[in-house]
Write a protein that holds these residues in place. Structure first.
Motif, PDB file in Angstrom:
ATOM      1  N   ARG A   8       3.597  -3.657  -9.488  1.00 52.97           N
ATOM      2  CA  ARG A   8       3.345  -3.534 -10.936  1.00 52.97           C
ATOM      3  C   ARG A   8       4.597  -3.828 -11.764  1.00 52.97           C
ATOM      4  NH1 ARG A   8      -0.034   1.425  -9.209  1.00 52.97           N
ATOM      5  NH2 ARG A   8      -1.891   0.292  -8.608  1.00 52.97           N
ATOM      6  N   ASP A   9       5.764  -3.409 -11.266  1.00 48.00           N
ATOM      7  CA  ASP A   9       6.969  -3.556 -12.091  1.00 48.00           C
ATOM      8  C   ASP A   9       7.764  -4.815 -11.793  1.00 48.00           C
ATOM      9  OD1 ASP A   9       6.209  -1.178 -13.093  1.00 48.00           O
ATOM     10  OD2 ASP A   9       7.710   0.032 -12.040  1.00 48.00           O
ATOM     11  N   MET A  10       7.505  -5.462 -10.657  1.00 43.12           N
ATOM     12  CA  MET A  10       8.332  -6.632 -10.343  1.00 43.12           C
ATOM     13  C   MET A  10       7.500  -7.893 -10.097  1.00 43.12           C
ATOM     14  SD  MET A  10      11.431  -7.024 -10.689  1.00 43.12           S
ATOM     15  CE  MET A  10      12.217  -5.420 -10.716  1.00 43.12           C
ATOM     16  N   TYR A  11       6.498  -7.803  -9.250  1.00 40.39           N
ATOM     17  CA  TYR A  11       5.730  -9.020  -8.958  1.00 40.39           C
ATOM     18  C   TYR A  11       4.926  -9.472 -10.181  1.00 40.39           C
ATOM     19  CZ  TYR A  11       6.573  -9.040  -3.861  1.00 40.39           C
ATOM     20  OH  TYR A  11       7.140  -9.130  -2.618  1.00 40.39           O
ATOM     21  N   GLN A  12       4.136  -8.534 -10.726  1.00 46.31           N
ATOM     22  CA  GLN A  12       3.209  -8.974 -11.775  1.00 46.31           C
ATOM     23  C   GLN A  12       3.909  -9.468 -13.036  1.00 46.31           C
ATOM     24  OE1 GLN A  12       0.246  -5.852 -11.621  1.00 46.31           O
ATOM     25  NE2 GLN A  12      -0.671  -6.790  -9.802  1.00 46.31           N
ATOM     26  N   PRO A  13       4.949  -8.787 -13.532  1.00 48.63           N
ATOM     27  CA  PRO A  13       5.612  -9.313 -14.740  1.00 48.63           C
ATOM     28  C   PRO A  13       6.216 -10.705 -14.521  1.00 48.63           C
ATOM     29  CG  PRO A  13       6.304  -7.054 -14.292  1.00 48.63           C
ATOM     30  CD  PRO A  13       5.502  -7.498 -13.112  1.00 48.63           C
ATOM     31  N   VAL A  22      14.560  -2.973  -5.830  1.00 46.68           N
ATOM     32  CA  VAL A  22      13.830  -4.221  -6.038  1.00 46.68           C
ATOM     33  C   VAL A  22      14.287  -4.875  -7.343  1.00 46.68           C
ATOM     34  CG1 VAL A  22      11.867  -2.945  -7.039  1.00 46.68           C
ATOM     35  CG2 VAL A  22      11.474  -5.174  -6.075  1.00 46.68           C
ATOM     36  N   ALA A  23      14.318  -6.203  -7.338  1.00 48.00           N
ATOM     37  CA  ALA A  23      14.776  -6.968  -8.509  1.00 48.00           C
ATOM     38  C   ALA A  23      13.962  -8.249  -8.570  1.00 48.00           C
ATOM     39  CB  ALA A  23      16.269  -7.296  -8.349  1.00 48.00           C
ATOM     40  N   PRO A  24      14.090  -9.017  -9.638  1.00 43.90           N
ATOM     41  CA  PRO A  24      13.406 -10.315  -9.668  1.00 43.90           C
ATOM     42  C   PRO A  24      13.963 -11.259  -8.594  1.00 43.90           C
ATOM     43  CG  PRO A  24      14.111  -9.674 -11.862  1.00 43.90           C
ATOM     44  CD  PRO A  24      14.738  -8.702 -10.917  1.00 43.90           C
ATOM     45  N   PHE A  25      15.114 -10.886  -8.023  1.00 44.17           N
ATOM     46  CA  PHE A  25      15.713 -11.728  -6.988  1.00 44.17           C
ATOM     47  C   PHE A  25      15.903 -10.918  -5.700  1.00 44.17           C
ATOM     48  CE2 PHE A  25      19.104  -9.475  -9.093  1.00 44.17           C
ATOM     49  CZ  PHE A  25      19.939  -9.087  -8.060  1.00 44.17           C
ATOM     50  N   GLY A  83       0.802  -1.219   0.000  1.00 44.28           N
ATOM     51  CA  GLY A  83       0.000   0.000   0.000  1.00 44.28           C
ATOM     52  C   GLY A  83       0.831   1.264   0.000  1.00 44.28           C
ATOM     53  N   PHE A  84       2.142   1.140  -0.031  1.00 45.85           N
ATOM     54  CA  PHE A  84       2.984   2.343   0.022  1.00 45.85           C
ATOM     55  C   PHE A  84       3.700   2.567  -1.301  1.00 45.85           C
ATOM     56  CE2 PHE A  84       7.140   4.310   0.877  1.00 45.85           C
ATOM     57  CZ  PHE A  84       6.737   5.500   1.442  1.00 45.85           C
ATOM     58  N   ASP A  85       4.342   1.497  -1.786  1.00 44.58           N
ATOM     59  CA  ASP A  85       5.128   1.627  -3.012  1.00 44.58           C
ATOM     60  C   ASP A  85       4.609   0.592  -4.018  1.00 44.58           C
ATOM     61  OD1 ASP A  85       6.938   1.863  -4.989  1.00 44.58           O
ATOM     62  OD2 ASP A  85       8.716   1.758  -3.700  1.00 44.58           O
ATOM     63  N   THR A  86       3.526   0.935  -4.678  1.00 40.64           N
ATOM     64  CA  THR A  86       2.856  -0.068  -5.508  1.00 40.64           C
ATOM     65  C   THR A  86       3.609  -0.366  -6.807  1.00 40.64           C
ATOM     66  OG1 THR A  86       1.432   1.695  -6.269  1.00 40.64           O
ATOM     67  CG2 THR A  86       0.558   0.276  -4.560  1.00 40.64           C
ATOM     68  N   GLU A  87       4.641   0.438  -7.095  1.00 36.67           N
ATOM     69  CA  GLU A  87       5.494   0.099  -8.258  1.00 36.67           C
ATOM     70  C   GLU A  87       6.123  -1.283  -8.069  1.00 36.67           C
ATOM     71  OE1 GLU A  87       8.500   3.109  -9.483  1.00 36.67           O
ATOM     72  OE2 GLU A  87       7.139   4.528  -8.529  1.00 36.67           O
TER      73      GLU A  87
END
Ligand SMILES: NC(=O)c1ccc[n+]([C@@H]2O[C@H](COP(=O)([O-])OP(=O)(O)OC[C@H]3O[C@@H](n4cnc5c(N)ncnc54)[C@H](O)[C@@H]3O)[C@@H](O)[C@H]2O)c1
Ligand SMILES: O=P(O)(O)OC[C@@H](O)[C@@H](O)[C@H](O)[C@H](O)CO
Length: 544
Positions: A83-88, A283-286, A76-80
């Motif tokens: 959108r940019d890491m979890y969902q892809p 944040v990264a895929p890892f 709820g704070f940094d929704t990027e």
């Protein structure tokens, strides 16, 4: 060969296994369906520690068949991040465990069943969370939202505007973070006062109490303003219904590092790059983290819980959690980290492990831990303080394979000084046996923080301060000072008095406690010119 971190990419499991990855051993699709139908565990805060620790716990329970559902994560704070890491990546992530012998373990973590970006209370994701919060199956929410995530007030002690607005508006139109959490609990109350555990796993003292106080403030204001049905406040305050277990969490989880990214890319991982979001999350895929980990939890779960003990979590009573948390956060790990963070930024270090090769810094943190801190630690019984600190100072922090940085740890230092050092000072003040004159290294860290706030390193070059909610309040005290042209000691003492007496920052009024002169002396010495920080520390530690 290219490894794609997606559900489809994972289907080529032979390629992943050949590249040395441990994969989820359960039917992930079935797990996702079950979790969505009967959610048990929601986690708030989709940052790095969650993926390295809590999500991996869920994966271990799924792997060993002791639990059949995963985690739903809400950000709820940094929704990027979502959108940019979890969902892809279809909520998959890679945990890279960095062992002290230099070996690396790579695990694809698949236990996150759903990720929700709850930036606004009228979003479909928030509606989904509301639905989840009405389910009988829901047992607990865990949190890693940083200490400031629980704060309802600004540095001046005033309610944050979003919090004040939520107090007045009620649960249906919340905008503040804790307001959204409180409105979710209200849904659970309306659905039949269903039982639940709210589990903070942030590094703050009495974390369960902090979460409870924040949410109770909303419930009180809403009941007072007749914005909720009567009974909501009692529901939150009834431990048979809603519990707020205290916890101690420990696992050094640095920001995703370029060296690890390179290893993974060389290993065939497509799209391994890390990003820094506009809200400053790395944040990264890892995620990369050490192997050592502890989660000590007060065992109070009114609606039951998954068997996390099967993944090494230690369940005990509140008193034991409290002693363990104080041992780690106030003495054996986090104060040492903050000392290395502040001086690391000033002395141009980019790795904590490198700092431990500097004999002066090593001596400084040994002094803080063993000599100044350890005498006030109460042995929690379940972990030995001496062994814990030995492991921290001899194995964990110096681990050359851990890419942890002083810049990460320097984040929010204003929020951490009080718990990491203030508690020790309070214990000295309260003890007839202990003498404040023995506190030499801790005041030097406070001086180092003042010097850090100038944003000028020990060579005289400017550097970027790590984010901190109080920067705008505290920087003005020092930003006009010039290296090599120190202000007059008396003038400085007067200018800095409001800061040095601020118990909300240092845990105590340093002037009242009789420690401000030591801080000022060290600070003046660190202002003498380039190299003065190193010289001051060398002279100080020579006396230890
Ligand atoms: N990283 C570690 O080594 C470690 C170890 C033990 C405990 N922790 C605890 O976990 C917290 C998060 O660490 P991380 O490594 O995940 O950091 P991170 O930077 O990767 O993630 C921070 C998380 O907190 C959220 N957040 C930040 N400010 C917020 C605010 N004002 N309100 C609500 N949410 C906010 C972010 O959106 C994100 O989800 C730490 O502050 C600490 O209390 C971290
Ligand atoms: O996470 P923070 O910002 O509270 O503190 C920074 C580090 O000291 C902390 O993350 C440690 O790595 C952690 O407490 C180890 O368990």
């Amino acid at each position: 060969m290219s490894l794609n971190l997606t559900a489809a990419g994972l289907a080529d499991h032979k390629a992943w296994e050949a590249a040395g990855y441990a994969l989820p051993s359960y039917d992930r699709e079935a797990m996702i369906t079950r979790t969505k139908e009967s959610p048990c565990w929601v986690h708030f805060g989709a940052g790095n520690i969650f993926r390295a620790f809590q999500a991996n716990t869920a994966q271990e329970l799924l792997n060993n068949g002791t639990f059949d559902r995963g985690v739903i994560v809400a950000e709820g704070f940094d929704t990027e991040i979502i959108r940019d890491m979890y969902q892809p990546h279809d909520n998959l992530s890679i945990l890279v465990t960095l062992k002290a012998d230099g070996s690396v373990e790579k695990t694809v973590v698949g236990s996150i069943a759903e990720s929700l970006a709850t930036d606004t209370a009228d979003s479909p994701d928030f509606a989904r969370l509301k639905e989840i919060f009405t389910k009988d199956s829901l047992q607990m929410a865990t949190f890693t939202i940083t200490e400031k995530g629980y704060s309802l007030k600004n540095g001046a002690g005033e309610l944050l505007p979003s919090v004040a607005a939520d107090f007045a508006a009620g649960p249906s139109s919340v905008t503040s973070y804790m307001g959204k959490v409180a409105s979710l609990l209200y849904e659970r109350f309306l659905a039949g006062e269903k039982p639940f555990a709210m589990v903070s796993t942030d590094n703050c003292s009495h974390n369960g109490e902090k979460l409870s106080l924040a949410l109770t403030a909303y419930a009180s204001a809403w009941e007072e303003n007749k914005l909720v049905q009567p009974g909501f406040l009692s529901y939150l305050q009834n431990p048979e219904k809603v519990s707020f277990p205290w916890t101690m969490i420990d696992k050094i989880t640095p920001r995703p590092d370029g060296s690890i990214e390179k290893i993974l890319e060389e290993n065939g991982l497509a799209d391994a790059q890390s990003i820094v979001t506009s809200r400053h999350t790395y944040v990264a895929p890892f995620v990369n983290a050490e192997e050592c980990q502890y989660l000590v939890v007060e065992d109070h779960f009114p609606n039951g819980r998954p068997p996390m003990e099967k993944s090494g979590w230690i369940f005990t009573d509140r008193e034991t959690v409290n002693k363990t948390e104080r041992m780690k956060v106030c003495t054996c790990l986090n104060p040492l980290h903050t000392a290395l963070a502040v001086f690391g930024c000033l002395l141009d270090y980019e790795l904590i492990s490198e700092e431990m090769k500097n004999p002066v810094l090593k001596k400084l943190v040994e002094r803080i831990g063993y000599i100044e801190g350890l005498p006030v630690v109460t042995d929690p019984g379940i972990l030995s303080p001496k062994q814990f600190i030995d492991e921290v100072l001899n194995i964990r922090i110096p681990n050359p394979f851990m890419p942890d940085t002083p810049q990460r740890i320097a984040t929010d230092t204003s929020q951490k000084l009080s718990i990491r050092f203030g508690e020790t000072i309070k214990s000295y003040l309260a003890s007839p046996e202990l003498s404040l004159s023995d506190l030499q290294a801790i005041p030097a860290v406070f001086a180092g923080w003042l010097r850090y706030l100038m944003g000028v390193d020990d060579n005289g070059d400017a550097f970027e301060l790590s984010p901190d909610p109080l920067l705008a309040t505290v920087r003005p005290y020092v930003q006009d000072l010039k290296l090599g042209a120190p202000a007059d000691r008396e003038t400085l003492s007067k200018t800095l008095a409001p800061l040095l007496s601020d118990a909300s920052i240092f845990g105590v009024d340093l002037i009242f406690a009789g420690l401000s002169d030591r801080v000022l002396d060290a600070f003046v010495s660190m202002l003498q010119g380039p190299g003065a920080v190193a010289d001051t520390l060398a002279a100080l530690t020579a006396q230890f």
